[in-house]
Design a protein around this motif. Sequence first.
Motif, PDB file in Angstrom:
ATOM      1  N   TYR A  47       0.645  -1.223   0.114  1.00  0.00           N
ATOM      2  CA  TYR A  47      -0.161  -0.015  -0.091  1.00  0.00           C
ATOM      3  C   TYR A  47       0.690   1.300  -0.047  1.00  0.00           C
ATOM      4  CZ  TYR A  47      -2.837   3.805   1.720  1.00  0.00           C
ATOM      5  OH  TYR A  47      -3.408   4.802   1.698  1.00  0.00           O
ATOM      6  N   HIS A  48       2.111   1.075   0.719  1.00  0.00           N
ATOM      7  CA  HIS A  48       2.848   2.490   0.734  1.00  0.00           C
ATOM      8  C   HIS A  48       3.368   2.963  -0.578  1.00  0.00           C
ATOM      9  CE1 HIS A  48       5.965  -0.411   1.642  1.00  0.00           C
ATOM     10  NE2 HIS A  48       6.522   0.494   0.977  1.00  0.00           N
ATOM     11  N   GLU A  49       3.217   1.944  -1.554  1.00  0.00           N
ATOM     12  CA  GLU A  49       3.863   2.306  -2.869  1.00  0.00           C
ATOM     13  C   GLU A  49       2.689   2.927  -3.738  1.00  0.00           C
ATOM     14  OE1 GLU A  49       7.263  -1.129  -2.994  1.00  0.00           O
ATOM     15  OE2 GLU A  49       5.211  -1.764  -3.570  1.00  0.00           O
ATOM     16  N   THR A  50       1.382   2.986  -3.128  1.00  0.00           N
ATOM     17  CA  THR A  50       0.340   3.594  -4.112  1.00  0.00           C
ATOM     18  C   THR A  50       0.524   5.077  -4.138  1.00  0.00           C
ATOM     19  OG1 THR A  50      -1.013   3.496  -2.013  1.00  0.00           O
ATOM     20  CG2 THR A  50      -1.197   1.613  -3.339  1.00  0.00           C
ATOM     21  N   ILE A  51      -0.351   5.524  -5.068  1.00  0.00           N
ATOM     22  CA  ILE A  51      -0.155   6.879  -5.509  1.00  0.00           C
ATOM     23  C   ILE A  51      -0.896   7.663  -4.434  1.00  0.00           C
ATOM     24  CG2 ILE A  51      -1.294   8.518  -6.904  1.00  0.00           C
ATOM     25  CD1 ILE A  51      -0.675   6.531  -9.235  1.00  0.00           C
ATOM     26  N   GLY A  52      -2.118   7.046  -3.908  1.00  0.00           N
ATOM     27  CA  GLY A  52      -2.734   7.546  -3.052  1.00  0.00           C
ATOM     28  C   GLY A  52      -1.911   7.726  -1.745  1.00  0.00           C
ATOM     29  N   HIS A  53      -1.205   6.851  -1.254  1.00  0.00           N
ATOM     30  CA  HIS A  53      -0.367   6.874  -0.038  1.00  0.00           C
ATOM     31  C   HIS A  53       0.905   7.788  -0.273  1.00  0.00           C
ATOM     32  CE1 HIS A  53       0.905   5.498   3.751  1.00  0.00           C
ATOM     33  NE2 HIS A  53       2.127   5.413   3.276  1.00  0.00           N
ATOM     34  N   GLN A  54       1.502   7.803  -1.506  1.00  0.00           N
ATOM     35  CA  GLN A  54       2.591   8.853  -1.726  1.00  0.00           C
ATOM     36  C   GLN A  54       2.097  10.265  -1.562  1.00  0.00           C
ATOM     37  OE1 GLN A  54       5.193   7.258  -4.864  1.00  0.00           O
ATOM     38  NE2 GLN A  54       5.047   5.185  -4.389  1.00  0.00           N
ATOM     39  N   LEU A  55       1.028  10.472  -2.094  1.00  0.00           N
ATOM     40  CA  LEU A  55       0.533  11.809  -2.104  1.00  0.00           C
ATOM     41  C   LEU A  55       0.454  12.207  -0.734  1.00  0.00           C
ATOM     42  CD1 LEU A  55      -2.221  12.045  -5.032  1.00  0.00           C
ATOM     43  CD2 LEU A  55      -0.036  13.451  -5.049  1.00  0.00           C
ATOM     44  N   GLU A  56      -0.303  11.365   0.125  1.00  0.00           N
ATOM     45  CA  GLU A  56      -0.301  11.803   1.375  1.00  0.00           C
ATOM     46  C   GLU A  56       0.871  11.950   2.165  1.00  0.00           C
ATOM     47  OE1 GLU A  56      -4.277   9.101   2.298  1.00  0.00           O
ATOM     48  OE2 GLU A  56      -2.222   8.216   3.143  1.00  0.00           O
ATOM     49  N   ASN A  57       1.683  11.057   1.842  1.00  0.00           N
ATOM     50  CA  ASN A  57       3.361  11.298   2.373  1.00  0.00           C
ATOM     51  C   ASN A  57       3.877  12.760   2.123  1.00  0.00           C
ATOM     52  OD1 ASN A  57       3.365   8.855   4.064  1.00  0.00           O
ATOM     53  ND2 ASN A  57       4.743   7.918   2.430  1.00  0.00           N
ATOM     54  N   MET A  58       3.454  12.934   0.773  1.00  0.00           N
ATOM     55  CA  MET A  58       4.147  14.305   0.254  1.00  0.00           C
ATOM     56  C   MET A  58       3.665  15.240   1.045  1.00  0.00           C
ATOM     57  SD  MET A  58       3.887  15.616  -3.763  1.00  0.00           S
ATOM     58  CE  MET A  58       2.369  16.113  -3.580  1.00  0.00           C
ATOM     59  N   LEU A  59       2.403  15.245   1.198  1.00  0.00           N
ATOM     60  CA  LEU A  59       1.614  16.430   1.784  1.00  0.00           C
ATOM     61  C   LEU A  59       1.844  16.532   3.292  1.00  0.00           C
ATOM     62  CD1 LEU A  59      -1.631  16.663  -0.243  1.00  0.00           C
ATOM     63  CD2 LEU A  59       0.090  18.138  -0.077  1.00  0.00           C
ATOM     64  N   ARG A  60       2.084  15.300   4.037  1.00  0.00           N
ATOM     65  CA  ARG A  60       2.427  15.286   5.281  1.00  0.00           C
ATOM     66  C   ARG A  60       3.856  15.814   5.521  1.00  0.00           C
ATOM     67  NH1 ARG A  60       2.426   9.748   6.000  1.00  0.00           N
ATOM     68  NH2 ARG A  60       0.008   9.943   6.007  1.00  0.00           N
ATOM     69  N   LYS A  61       4.443  15.850   4.553  1.00  0.00           N
ATOM     70  CA  LYS A  61       5.958  16.398   4.538  1.00  0.00           C
ATOM     71  C   LYS A  61       5.938  18.013   4.330  1.00  0.00           C
ATOM     72  CE  LYS A  61      10.367  15.933   1.965  1.00  0.00           C
ATOM     73  NZ  LYS A  61      10.854  15.185   0.872  1.00  0.00           N
ATOM     74  N   HIS A  62       5.222  18.420   3.294  1.00  0.00           N
ATOM     75  CA  HIS A  62       5.082  19.688   2.783  1.00  0.00           C
ATOM     76  C   HIS A  62       4.206  20.414   3.229  1.00  0.00           C
ATOM     77  CE1 HIS A  62       8.769  19.045   0.347  1.00  0.00           C
ATOM     78  NE2 HIS A  62       8.105  17.701  -0.186  1.00  0.00           N
ATOM     79  N   GLN A  63       3.107  20.105   3.662  1.00  0.00           N
ATOM     80  CA  GLN A  63       1.913  20.600   4.261  1.00  0.00           C
ATOM     81  C   GLN A  63       0.965  21.141   2.888  1.00  0.00           C
ATOM     82  OE1 GLN A  63       0.927  20.661   7.213  1.00  0.00           O
ATOM     83  NE2 GLN A  63       2.799  19.581   7.773  1.00  0.00           N
ATOM     84  N   LYS A  64       1.593  21.914   1.758  1.00  0.00           N
ATOM     85  CA  LYS A  64       1.182  22.571   0.726  1.00  0.00           C
ATOM     86  C   LYS A  64       1.952  22.539  -0.468  1.00  0.00           C
ATOM     87  CE  LYS A  64      -1.133  26.740  -0.589  1.00  0.00           C
ATOM     88  NZ  LYS A  64      -1.434  28.281   0.017  1.00  0.00           N
ATOM     89  N   VAL A  65       1.334  21.981  -1.493  1.00  0.00           N
ATOM     90  CA  VAL A  65       2.118  21.909  -2.681  1.00  0.00           C
ATOM     91  C   VAL A  65       1.272  22.709  -3.710  1.00  0.00           C
ATOM     92  CG1 VAL A  65       3.228  20.470  -4.432  1.00  0.00           C
ATOM     93  CG2 VAL A  65       3.347  19.821  -2.133  1.00  0.00           C
ATOM     94  N   ILE A  66       1.988  23.628  -4.539  1.00  0.00           N
ATOM     95  CA  ILE A  66       1.432  24.220  -5.691  1.00  0.00           C
ATOM     96  C   ILE A  66       2.178  23.836  -7.055  1.00  0.00           C
ATOM     97  CG2 ILE A  66       0.875  26.631  -6.650  1.00  0.00           C
ATOM     98  CD1 ILE A  66       1.057  27.846  -3.692  1.00  0.00           C
ATOM     99  N   MET A  67       1.317  23.570  -7.967  1.00  0.00           N
ATOM    100  CA  MET A  67       1.782  23.465  -9.338  1.00  0.00           C
ATOM    101  C   MET A  67       1.372  24.575 -10.273  1.00  0.00           C
ATOM    102  SD  MET A  67       1.361  22.334 -12.275  1.00  0.00           S
ATOM    103  CE  MET A  67      -0.420  21.507 -12.430  1.00  0.00           C
TER     104      MET A  67
END
Lengths: 865, 161
Positions: A744-764
């Motif tokens: 599961y930790h390799e899924t896109i959903g989980h990786q997005l969650e991890n990314m936001l846990r790390k950065h709080q906010k991401v703007i593209m």
Amino acid sequence: MDFCQHGQSAIKYEKNGPPLKLVVPLSNFIIKCEVIWASALKEIPCHGGKPTIVDNVPCEGIPSSPMVRRIVSNDIFGCILMGIIKITSSGKLQLFDSTGSIDVVIPDIVSGFHCQGIHEVKEFKVVLEGPSMQVESSELHSAELLSCRSFFDELPVKKKISQLVVYVVFYLKNSTCLNAPINLPLCTVDKSNTNASGIAHLLLVTHKFPAAKNCEFDSDASHSSSLFSEALLLPYDAIFHNEDAHNHPSGHSLQKLDGEPVYLSELNIPQLRCCRKPNFVESIWDSPDSKYDLKRAELRPVFACLLTFGSSPQKPHFTGYLCSRGCSVLENKSVGLHPVLLEFISDSFIKYQSLQIGGYYMMKCSKECPLCFQKVKNKETSSKVLLSSKTSLWKVFFSFGMDQHQEQPRYQTSSDNLIREYQTDLVNVCESDLEFQPSCTLLNDISDVHLAITRDSMAPLSQIDLLKEELLNHFSMLQEVLTVTSFIQIMKSDKSSSSSHANSQHGSLVNSNLISIRGNIENMHLFFKFGSFISNENVVHSHRRDECICLHVYDDQNMIYIQGKLHHYTYPVGLGPGVNATFHRVLLKCSSDGFPKLVLTSVSFVVINSVKETGFLYSKRLTMRPQFDRNSEDTLNSVSLSLISNLVQLMDIKRVRLLSRVVTIHYLVLKKLELDHGRSGSRMEIKMPSIKISLAGFLLDDGSSLCCCWADGERAEMLLRLDKISCHPFFQFGDNSVKKSFRYHETIGHQLENMLRKHQKVIMKNHRAVPDVSSLDFTFYVDSSEIFSSAEESLLRFVISNACQGSTFNISGHLMDSTALGLLDMESKDLQDIVRPLPNIWAAEIQHNNSLKQARKLLDELSTG
Amino acid sequence: MDASRYAHVKLLAADFLSLAVSSSAPPTISRRGRPIYRAEFVGVVVSRDRRPKLLRFLIDDGSGCVPCVLWLNHDLLSKSSVFASGDDLAASAARDHAGKVNLGVLVRVRGRVTVFRGELQITVKDVLVERDPNAEILHWLQCIKLARDCYDLPLAAVTKV
């Protein structure tokens, strides 16, 4: 029974006396059902002669006309049904007469049902099910179908609508067997099976195996294969004396052995055909210090009991003992429980049909009883018991604690009602639903026998309570029936603790593989699955096409899919949308996307609890996911369709609707979802990651031009197709590793969650004016001091790229002018320069496109000019 | 920006095969005087020719067959470039699209309209498998509607933004 004289219609009788009802041939009855069905379909709002409701299949199913179900009372028909009740080899009950047959559901049928005569059914409900395709009335009979004249005009009358399913639901208590004995009007017990003298074994039914599909069309069960069920043999035997009905338990039938407190039962008399000669001690409670070697006692008389057939005092009843086998009740837990496979041969299919999972049953011991042999061998292995029509199998209703000398057992005591406590929790149906399983209030009526455990010197009340507790404990050994929500909660809890889920409940669920789950079926459709198979020549062929069934099962909050192959086994009568069902032993299978799937296998058994009418506007309900929201879809489609190229001319119109695809994404703001917002608890989709999309700007293309569509929250998630990909794996090193197994930790959903846990906010931001996905102009900003890694960048690029390859959406939104655009949180001037020249809309509602519905609308529009 | 230039024009195969191709370099492709750059088709895959660098296939929408080419040569681009990550993504996406193109499958194809050896073709951007057969009928009807309400209108009437 009253007969109508030939030539006189029932209407004439109504004027002078009580209304008489005709007994109608089943073939005419079915044709009448078709006529009622055709008129019922006309109630559905039509559009151009065709129903406007079109089944929305959000998964990979084949779109089809939605199923409509009507439940019609016998008052509408004004007739009586008469026929012979038979059971097919697939376990389906049918009512037969010389003109035809019809499936029947009898909720209060019991194991002892034994009918050889003609049944008369006066009160019944008819269920009509079929696709909502209009039927040409010219195809149907227009004459009065249920009149004496029509019965003889054309015989046999053939069914016209092949897709219409008709079945009748009635209770035995509302029917009579015309040639049954007076004391057994409901044919609930066979006369020869009402003698309980002898030994009876206690069973708890744990599962029923469905009939094989290849038996389905074999209406004659006489030469078919067997049906199977699984049970636990409980460590109790009941011994009943061959006494007159009203005598109380005594030791007359027992012979006391000299010098020892041991009795020899006389149950092994030839007439009783019992293979055993049990020895048992009188009481272990009163003589704990007895010198007698308890191991010599095969059975121990623990509880005096009274067994009656039915609740009527005229019914035969027997006194005896409920004995514990081998060890005391206190010591006994799962020890001494033996799994037993019950095989029902053709003449006992009715017993299989009435068998209820979770029900206690009593099987009378017979000569060469396999259960006794198993006890003698004292093996833990399971054994098979063959059941024929001569086998006495009774469903038991327990009551506890009545006085030994009380004449009648206290059947209605609510606190002592063992089964009631279990069933109340199991089935919760609305009043308007038509129940297939006996309701709690009927439990007394649907048991074959009542076993009252009486209080006496041998078994004080405290010991009876222990017995009751012990019997209740057996239910904990049954497969727990999960609700959809509880199942999803377990899976979610596992997601949150995926790294250390060895002891999680999900872990236990996956380990157990087979689960039981119940819920309401919202949708049922077919789809085809391609796979490989091995032919007779041991050659592996690919692209075998399996016809599969997909059920969308929901409860108040959540929905899951349960899938299975259509040819595997026979599905029960009534399975379809609008049904409350329990799915026993559904396979919890880890799929390639890492998330478990629920699959119906050849051992899965589906129990229909209740059905309700479907396919009408008033049966709409609130749904859980935006793409399933039909209320929202209707609102959305009420807005006329526009072309993007015309939007500039429509600025004065408040709301527009577009059929368009995402071309690229200009702007995306992702934030970490705070759990205290309560969203995770109310999330309807298990696969959705816990992220928040504050704002997203999509470039849409409908073939005429481009526009910018702004959205947030779930609408943005939908346009991003996060619901489709969040559970998929993502490997930053390309797709070479895609075939690897992943967690599961390799899924896109989980990786997005991890990314936001790390950065709080991401703007593209995408600064490129040309609407092609390109890495050149993507700029990423984060709201943290952490470095935005290349892996995180690849992940977001992948999400954006995937969003641009999706299907057509049906989008309704509000046109935005420059003032509204200025209110958006766009910091980049470059970006504003790109989007300002385009028409901009704010997405209000988004649905996946329903091609059939849109094609019909468009055809109407084009044909009207 | 002329937004309509970047829109994928919904066309039937018969319409596509009758587009006018100018002899200029690069050639201009037009329909009734309106330039066509990108197009979208829905049809059944009736031919498939996989080569190392590309996939050629034909989709039949009932009015004709549209030649399509899907390039699979992204791996041959320079790995040392700073855009390698984007190329990986594009290569992966192209392989995914190629995997969807199977004989008999109903697909929706979007791409640029190009000319190869004087013949019109679609250089495919993406392929979407349509599970609902009604999507083909809807596409026909959309082609008719768009032609009537947008493509066939004089260029001056088409809104430019």
